[in-house]
Design a protein around this motif. Structure first.
Motif, mmCIF file in Angstrom:
data_model
loop_
_atom_site.group_PDB
_atom_site.id
_atom_site.type_symbol
_atom_site.label_atom_id
_atom_site.label_comp_id
_atom_site.label_asym_id
_atom_site.label_seq_id
_atom_site.Cartn_x
_atom_site.Cartn_y
_atom_site.Cartn_z
ATOM 1 N N CYS A 233 -7.615 -0.347 -1.671
ATOM 2 C CA CYS A 233 -8.194 0.857 -2.260
ATOM 3 C C CYS A 233 -8.862 0.569 -3.588
ATOM 4 O O CYS A 233 -9.681 1.340 -4.060
ATOM 5 C CB CYS A 233 -7.133 1.939 -2.408
ATOM 6 N N CYS B 93 -5.154 -1.215 -7.827
ATOM 7 C CA CYS B 93 -4.391 -2.194 -8.607
ATOM 8 C C CYS B 93 -5.023 -3.576 -8.550
ATOM 9 O O CYS B 93 -5.658 -3.955 -7.570
ATOM 10 C CB CYS B 93 -2.931 -2.216 -8.178
ATOM 11 N N CYS C 106 -3.986 -6.580 -5.609
ATOM 12 C CA CYS C 106 -4.510 -6.380 -4.262
ATOM 13 C C CYS C 106 -6.037 -6.416 -4.269
ATOM 14 O O CYS C 106 -6.657 -7.083 -3.445
ATOM 15 C CB CYS C 106 -3.979 -5.057 -3.722
ATOM 16 N N CYS D 253 1.148 -0.686 -4.142
ATOM 17 C CA CYS D 253 1.724 -0.124 -2.918
ATOM 18 C C CYS D 253 1.902 -1.216 -1.888
ATOM 19 O O CYS D 253 1.565 -2.368 -2.103
ATOM 20 C CB CYS D 253 0.857 1.018 -2.381
ATOM 21 N N GLY E 177 -0.750 -4.075 -0.497
ATOM 22 C CA GLY E 177 -0.844 -5.402 -1.112
ATOM 23 C C GLY E 177 0.185 -6.344 -0.513
ATOM 24 O O GLY E 177 -0.134 -7.491 -0.153
HETATM 25 S S1 SF4 Z 1 -1.863 -2.550 -3.222
HETATM 26 FE FE1 SF4 Z 1 -2.194 -0.448 -2.720
HETATM 27 S S2 SF4 Z 1 -2.783 0.448 -4.705
HETATM 28 FE FE2 SF4 Z 1 -3.101 -1.692 -4.914
HETATM 29 S S3 SF4 Z 1 -5.310 -1.909 -4.445
HETATM 30 FE FE3 SF4 Z 1 -4.049 -2.360 -2.612
HETATM 31 S S4 SF4 Z 1 -4.115 -0.470 -1.531
HETATM 32 FE FE4 SF4 Z 1 -4.675 0.009 -3.633
#
Ligand code: SF4
Ligand SMILES: Cc1cc2nc3c(=O)[nH]c(=O)nc-3n(C[C@H](O)[C@H](O)[C@H](O)COP(=O)(O)O)c2cc1C
Ligand code: FES
Lengths: 811, 436, 223
Positions: B343, B346, B349, B389, B392
């Protein structure tokens, strides 16, 4: 550092539950809900962070602040985990888990970051750069192609974005959404393509946009004003106070040699927190260039010639020699407290006149009485903190977003965080009111007094909203804020004072200009002496004479004239001389009359920073220092003294007070040296003693109504407009709101308005685009002094006046 | 003796009208509703708790327990949100369920809402599946017409509205808090927890988020009781499950069986491996769980046994790959997926998936550098447990899992491309013998 | 953006579905695509106005989701899953032949505006790999030949039956379905196809008793 304002003891904050935790083995107790990152700061441990900002809601997105919490298998973001009883936290200093996690995140942040620190505005003051030096690898393991974006894009005329440098911390977007309430920049796309952006053709024209540059932890956001202009290590930073409005923002002014390069918000928790508005941040061209080198004296040829100070002073002395008792002093609203006191004394003790008034704007006797009785000498009254914690805030004749932006931010914060009910007595629900989740109590211009009185009677005539607000006003801590334009609404200030009296609500007056509250404290109103004392009161006169070191007999006893009356008297030949400082005739209700007065008066002294409309008629022009060349004090709307130092310490330019002292010497009526230290002592000596307060006015409310083809004008200033102090800041001006005329649908229909309206008076006419707005019929709103909308200069009228409406042809 | 299949949710999918209210009601559909409405809401929660039903969305969280977290008498509206985002590579069991038996979900929703005192339910369906959206939306309409949804349902005084909501293409919206943001009309980025959805979810009100299959179990549970349910599966993984078996088996498809069935049995039901095919590796529950090999075929497919084997049951939607498949290509594509679906919120990820993908692509193309294998492994460790989240974490899963069994293949990627090492046509269904 | 009365009513109905208006954002963007074929700046302004958001807020959401297209889509929008499993089972081959046949690449549209194509991620159709979608209607178990045939039929205006739903309409029609969720076509397509029935079939073949105790008598017995 004291001035006239005593500080009442603050009620101590309610006790909060504490929790005991350890951070890196150090035991501590912090209030429940404290984030670990804040707790660690208290013992001097800085957990690295990018997305965290103490005034923004946590997001825990950047993952830079990962720390170890005993009992948890995974590192946790210190910025978003609240301390809980018994928690044991280990930061990068004592935990390998935390150290490794942070190092990993750092490496990720750098892989796509251009290593252009040497040409980056942020270089030298960049958290990313600092972190990289401290925790980063010396060599990058990343040898794929970096993410590439086309170089900087304009988010607005003023703000630029370099997407390659962005670390997606979302501080800027969260600021805009949460703090300013202007979600005009947002994160676009997703994943590694995620970037900050604006919608097509919708620039980031927020009054608070500059704060995003300041909160950006890298050099992704820059201002067109500062871009490439300097390196942080070449700069000297000086704490200052903003000279624009009465919010009282603490600023940091960064200079290189003799040039101001930028201004930032200074962390001032009790006032502006860490924010300011774009006017305060970017509009300082006016202060950068002193435009007069020497005094000017009008020669026999009718032309102003450069002169030496002794020559000029001599000329002034001649001109003022027979002006004792036959002169007046007009000062505008932008002086420091020290200078205001100097004018107050100069008028009374040197010129022997009480014809002195700072209100270079529409005003009334009722207002003068209100200021003298309710505001002057009242000390630190309602504070920002009290606004934030009030049970209700009623705004009368005040649009804080436009007129006192930090008040707006604080009210929005309270509305957002604790649902503070806010009600506005105004003609329409402005965007600012929307952003404060406020309620409009729709009121036509002139009817403000009635509305306030209605609230005092329980709000029944104002519908259910009115009843709700009226009830809340009886709760302890309720606040009524009145703005500058109530001066033009007969009976409104009286009604506000009465409402405060009946409900027990606290009342504060929020003027637009930084110097107005100080001018009130200094007694720059007819009949008013410093510290809220009354000229008519013998004891007051005695106290003031003593502080000034003059004989009581030197002070006038007859209450003087207000600005409009002074102007009229000057035109009628009642004066031998006028002393005018920092007044723009076009800010007054009848600019033509003011100019006629300036022309008519036999001798005119202009004390000014730069040439103005007054210069043209002055016999002598005495230059004074710009805001950056002087130290001083502003008294903000709260009544808080905001002391600031000199940015350019080597400047030889003089303050108004020093110039007045020299004139006084020349007139053989010495008043002392009047340097800043001396004036502050004098201010302390003039602290309110409680003697001689004027009566609170009780003028009956009366309203105006327009007949067909006409409308009552409702008007106030846009924050960014054609104000004198904003000249020369073109990129800033490009972000100003466009002027439109607002009328109700019925009014538009009745006047046959479609796209444009022509507003006219016998003085002139304006052509503006029409926006149909939910507002009382028979009213037209337009900004006071914006491009194409100069109500006073062109129409020669103000809030509450009647104008004619006709369908316009387009500009 | 082989574990028998247990067609329950799937029992009548061969009826031509299985998706209609008539088709559903013919076999006892909507019988559970009056039964539930006659119970106290808390008793319904208690019953579901007693069954030990675990969420079918991947994490296996006990459903009754989740419901019991919803604060009662808090004066706030409560919501049920059904997670029908099914986008995990490998998972394809919720969409057939919505298509063939949407009324089981609808009845389950009504009962669940009654239990948790919600008056409003949303079914968040990924946008790319109009066929499933139509069926479930039609089922909701039919249920309104039959008076199963609406005001004062069957005179119980209980009111309910159900809304079918289409997503718009984002795997992350399967993550429950991202889903809630998406349902609120925002970017589907996950939220900070706490607060958990049960306390502050949709519109900051208490919200239960459950998978389609989880909720579709509810009517059958109410109808048949705790013991009936617990006769299937194991103590810790009770009940039956939709297993979608895909890949190089003769008959890929949906197999409903008790938890605890083995992969060998499932492959067997699926007709065995395709002609000339030999199992190379398999993934028990979507691309986000570590892969297994032939040596794990006899493990029971339960939450506990899979965890013990170092993987997870996940969505219980096994993918089966034979010897024609390049592990490097498989893993690279999965990483491209995670990079595409990250997404962006963060750092680990967002940056880690794109870096890792870039490196893996060099191995797929046959010019990787062996030392980069270590870097990829480091990247996985720099993401796992540190991202915001579980996406990752998921992205950090395939590579270490594959390295465990197929390191040589990655090393070969330093000189030979995946397509040279494995004829890309050989793995296709066209090349494979019969897939019925 | 041209909004007719029907669309206006639909906008109102969509907003009315939700307790908070902003929730209507995703469906309204689908509705915009059903009118415009993509999410245009005009469409963004329109949605922003309807929901009292800033255009930036709407655009920020629109650019997050892959189904919202920023440039013109074809009358038919074709997706080929190239995630690992589909790719290996033939998705790559299908993609290449489709791309070659139409002479366009990922996210591109043919000059005549008939087709746009996209490599898509897992469609929850792994049991039906390779998965292809035409205007998001499923076209399961695709092969280069079957896809080529579909293209020819669509070009010729002949009906093409999707495997799980109705005869293919066009991209905008599907977007309309996604926005309003009722298009009267729920009866199209089978209850379930042979792959979805694989388990049931296997169970029946093996005479495994149905475990559903729905028959009224059995419910007590089991407890
Ligand atoms: S771990 Fe979750 S919050 Fe982080 S960039 Fe990936 S999808 Fe987005
Ligand atoms: C990246 C990601 C994607 C997910 N996708 C789905 C999904 O498509 N469907 C689903 O039910 N759960 C999905 N989940 C799990 C949900 O977050 C949540 O646990 C689940 O919906 C809860 O329902 P259950 O308790 O009934 O399983 C996903 C989780 C993550 C981290
Ligand atoms: S500072 Fe804590 S995650 Fe960014």
């Amino acid at each position: 550092m004291t001035a006239t304002i005593p500080v009442p003891a603050d009620s101590s904050p309610p006790p909060v539950d504490g929790v005991s935790i350890t951070v890196d083995g150090v035991p501590m107790t912090v209030p429940k809900g404290t984030m670990i990152i804040r707790a660690a700061e208290q013992i001097g441990v800085e957990v690295p962070r990018f997305c965290d900002h103490p005034l923004l809601d946590p997001v825990a997105a950047c993952r830079m602040c990962l720390v170890e919490i005993e009992g948890q298998g995974k590192p946790q973001p210190a910025c978003a985990v609240a301390a809980s009883e018994g928690m044991s936290v280990k930061t990068q200093r004592t935990s390998e888990m935390a150290e490794l996690a942070q190092r990993g995140v750092m490496e990720f942040l750098l892989i796509n970051h251009p290593l252009d620190c040497p040409v980056c505005d942020k270089g030298g003051e960049c958290p990313l750069q600092n972190q990289a030096m401290e925790h980063g690898r010396s060599e990058s393991r990343f040898d794929l192609e970096k993410r590439h974006f086309d170089k900087p894009i304009n988010l607005s005329a003023q703000i630029l974005l370099d997407r390659e440098r962005c670390v997606s911390c979302a501080r800027c977007t969260r600021f805009s959404e949460q703090i300013a309430g202007d979600p005009l920049i947002e994160l676009f796309e997703r994943g590694s393509k995620q970037q900050v952006g604006i919608a097509e053709d919708r620039p980031f024209d927020s009054y608070f946009s500059g704060n995003t540059v300041q909160v950006c932890p890298v050099g992704a956001l820059t201002s067109s004003q500062y871009r490439f202009r300097s390196r942080p290590f070449d700069l000297v930073s000086v704490p200052t106070v903003c000279e624009h409005c009465s919010s009282g923002c603490g600023l940091r002014t960064d200079v290189r040699r003799s040039t101001v390069l930028r201004r930032l918000a200074w962390d001032t928790p009790e006032v502006n927190e860490e924010w300011n508005c774009d006017k305060g941040r970017f509009a300082f061209a006016h202060a950068a260039t002193p435009e007069f080198d020497t005094p000017l004296v009008r020669g026999d040829d009718g032309i102003l010639h450069a002169a030496t100070w002794p020559e000029a002073l001599e000329r002034v002395a001649e001109g003022l020699a027979d002006a004792r008792g036959r002169s007046a002093v007009l000062t505008g609203g932008r002086l420091t407290l020290e200078d205001s006191l100097a004018y107050s004394k100069f008028a009374r003790a040197v010129l022997g006149t009480d014809d002195v008034d700072f209100r270079a704007r529409p005003h009334s006797t009722e207002e003068a009485d209100f200021l003298a009785s309710v505001v002057a000498g009242s000390g630190l009254g309602v504070t920002y903190d009290q606004l934030e914690n009030a049970p209700v805030v009623v705004l009368a004749g005040l649009d804080p977003e436009e007129e006192s932006p930090i008040v707006f931010l604080r009210l929005r914060k309270a509305a957002r965080k604790r649902q503070l009910p806010i009600a506005s007595i105004a003609a329409w629900a402005t965007p600012g009111l929307g952003k404060m989740f406020g309620t409009l109590l729709p009121t036509a211009p002139g009817a403000e007094g009635e509305a306030l009185s209605a609230l005092a009677r329980g709000g029944d005539t104002l519908g259910s909203d009115g009843r709700r607000i009226a009830a809340l006003l009886n709760e302890p801590g309720a606040v009524i804020l009145v703005g500058e334009r109530l001066a033009t609404c007969t009976g409104a200030l009286s009604a506000a004072a009465a409402l405060a009296h009946t409900t027990g609500a606290r009342l504060a007056w929020i003027p637009r200009r930084a110097g107005e509250r100080g001018a009130v404290e200094a007694g720059l109103l007819p009949g008013l002496l410093p510290g809220g004392r009354s000229l008519a009161d013998a004891q007051s006169r005695a106290e003031v004479a003593a502080a000034w070191g003059v004989s009581v007999d030197d002070l006038p006893t007859k209450v003087g004239r207000e600005v409009d009356a002074i102007v009229e008297a000057a035109r009628a030949g009642a004066y031998n001389a006028l002393v005018v400082a920092g007044v723009d005739p076009f800010d007054t209700r009848r600019p033509d009359d003011v100019i006629a007065a300036l022309e008519a008066v036999p001798f005119l002294v202009s004390i000014e920073v730069r040439p103005s409309a007054v210069t043209e008629f002055a016999d002598v022009v005495l230059p004074v220092s710009t805001i950056t060349q002087r130290a001083g004090t502003f008294v903000d709307w709260e009544g808080r003294t905001r002391v600031f130092g000199q940015v350019f310490r080597t400047s030889l330019a003089l303050t108004d007070a020093r110039v007045l002292a020299m004139i006084a010497d020349e007139l053989d009526r010495p008043v002392g040296r009047q340097d800043v230290a001396g004036m502050r002592k004098e201010a302390a000596a003039l602290a309110p003693s409680g003697s001689g307060r004027r009566e609170v006015p009780s003028v009956a409310a009366s309203s105006v109504s327009a007949s067909s083809g006409q409308a009552v004008v409702s008007t106030w200033h846009h924050l960014l407009d054609e104000g004198t102090l904003q000249r020369g800041d073109d990129d800033l001006a490009a972000t100003a709101r466009t002027a439109v005329a607002r009328v109700s649908a019925a009014t538009a229909r009745a006047a046959g308005l479609t796209d444009f309206v022509t507003l006219s008076t016998d003085a002139g006419s304006l052509d503006l685009p029409v926006v149909v707005t939910d507002m009382p019929d028979g009213v037209v709103w337009l900004p006071t002094n914006s491009h194409n909308s100069n109500v006073r200069r062109v129409l020669g009228v103000d809030h509450g006046a009647i104008v004619s409406l006709a369908s316009g042809g387009g500009a | 003796m082989a574990t028998p299949l247990t067609p329950i949710l799937t029992a009548h999918w061969d009826d031509p009208d299985s998706f209609t209210i008539d088709g559903y009601s013919r076999h006892g559909g909507y019988d559970a509703l009056p039964k539930a409405l006659a119970m106290e809401p808390d008793a319904v929660i208690g019953l579901v708790k007693d069954t030990g039903l675990r969420g079918r969305g991947g994490a296996g969280f006990p459903t009754g327990l989740k419901w019991s977290f919803v604060p009662q008498n808090d004066g706030k509206p409560h919501y049920l949100v059904v997670n029908a985002d099914e986008s995990e590579p490998g998972a394809c069991k919720d969409m057939p369920l919505l298509m063939a038996n949407p009324h089981a979900l609808v009845e389950g929703i009504i009962i669940t809402c009654y239990a948790i005192r919600a008056r409003h339910a949303f079914i968040y369906v990924r946008g790319e599946v109009p066929h499933a959206i139509r069926r479930v939306a039609a089922a909701v309409r039919e249920a309104y017409q039959a008076g199963h949804i609406g005001t004062n349902i069957h005179g119980s005084g209980f009111d309910l509205d159900v809304v079918v909501h289409s997503g718009a293409g984002a795997y992350i919206c399967g993550e429950e808090t991202a889903l809630l943001d998406s349902l609120e009309g925002r970017r589907g980025q996950p939220r900070l927890k706490p607060p958990f959805p049960a306390v502050a979810g949709l519109y900051a009100s208490p919200t239960v988020v459950n998978n389609v299959e989880t909720i579709s179990n509810i009517p059958y549970i109410i109808r048949n009781g705790v013991d009936w349910f617990r006769q299937f599966g194991t103590e810790k993984s009770p009940g039956f499950k939709l297993f979608s078996v895909s890949g190089h088996v003769r008959s890929p498809g949906v197999y409903e069986a008790p938890l605890g069935i083995t992969m060998r049995e499932l492959i067997d039901y699926a007709g065995g491996m395709r002609e000339g095919s030999e199992l190379k590796f398999w993934v028990p529950g979507g691309s986000s769980v570590p892969m297994l090999t032939a040596e794990h075929l006899d493990l029971p497919m339960t939450y506990e046994a899979m965890a013990e084997a170092g993987t997870m049951l996940g969505t219980a939607t096994p993918m089966v790959f034979d010897q024609t498949v390049s592990v490097v290509k498989t893993v690279t594509r999965w990483l491209e997926f995670y990079k595409h679906e990250s997404c962006g919120k963060c750092t680990p990820c967002r940056e880690g998936t794109s870096w890792m993908t870039g490196l893996l692509e060099t191995f797929e193309a046959g010019h990787g550098q062996e030392s980069d294998l270590q870097i990829i492994d480091d990247i996985c460790h720099q993401i796992a447990g540190r991202s915001f989240c579980a996406l990752g974490d998921a992205a950090a899963t395939p590579f270490p899992g594959a390295m465990k069994y197929f390191r040589d293949e990655f090393v070969a990627g330093t000189h030979t491309s995946a397509d040279d090492a494995f004829n890309p046509v050989a793995s296709t269904v066209l090349a494979g013998a019969s897939t019925r | 953006m041209e909004i007719d009365d029907t669309t206006r009513d639909e906008v109102r109905a969509i907003i009315a579905r939700y307790p908070e208006t902003r929730s209507a954002l995703l469906p309204l963007l689908h509705l915009v695509q059903s009118v415009e074929g993509s999410v245009t700046p005009d469409g963004i302004e329109f949605v922003a106005e309807q929901l009292e958001l800033t255009p930036a807020e709407v655009a920020s959401v629109a650019t997050f989701y892959t189904m919202y297209k920023r440039h013109r889509t074809g009358r038919h929008h074709i997706g080929v899953c190239t995630n690992s499993l589909c790719a290996l089972l033939g998705g790559d081959v299908v993609w290449k032949s489709l791309s070659d046949e139409l002479g366009i690449g990922h996210d591109e549209t043919t000059a005549d505006g008939e087709f746009s194509i996209e490599r898509i991620e897992c469609q929850a159709a792994c049991t039906h790999a390779p998965s292809v979608t035409i205007d998001w209607e499923y076209f399961d178990d695709a092969t280069p030949a079957s896809v080529s045939e579909v293209i020819a039929k669509l070009r010729a205006g002949e009906p093409v039956q999707s495997t799980r739903g109705p005869v293919i309409r066009d991209f905008r029609a599907t977007e309309h379905t996604l926005a309003v969720t009722d298009d009267g076509l729920a009866g199209e397509g089978p209850s379930a196809d042979h792959r979805m029935l694989a388990g049931l079939t296997a169970a029946k073949e093996r005479g495994m008793a149905l475990q559903d105790t729905a028959a009224p008598a059995s419910s007590e017995g089991e407890n």
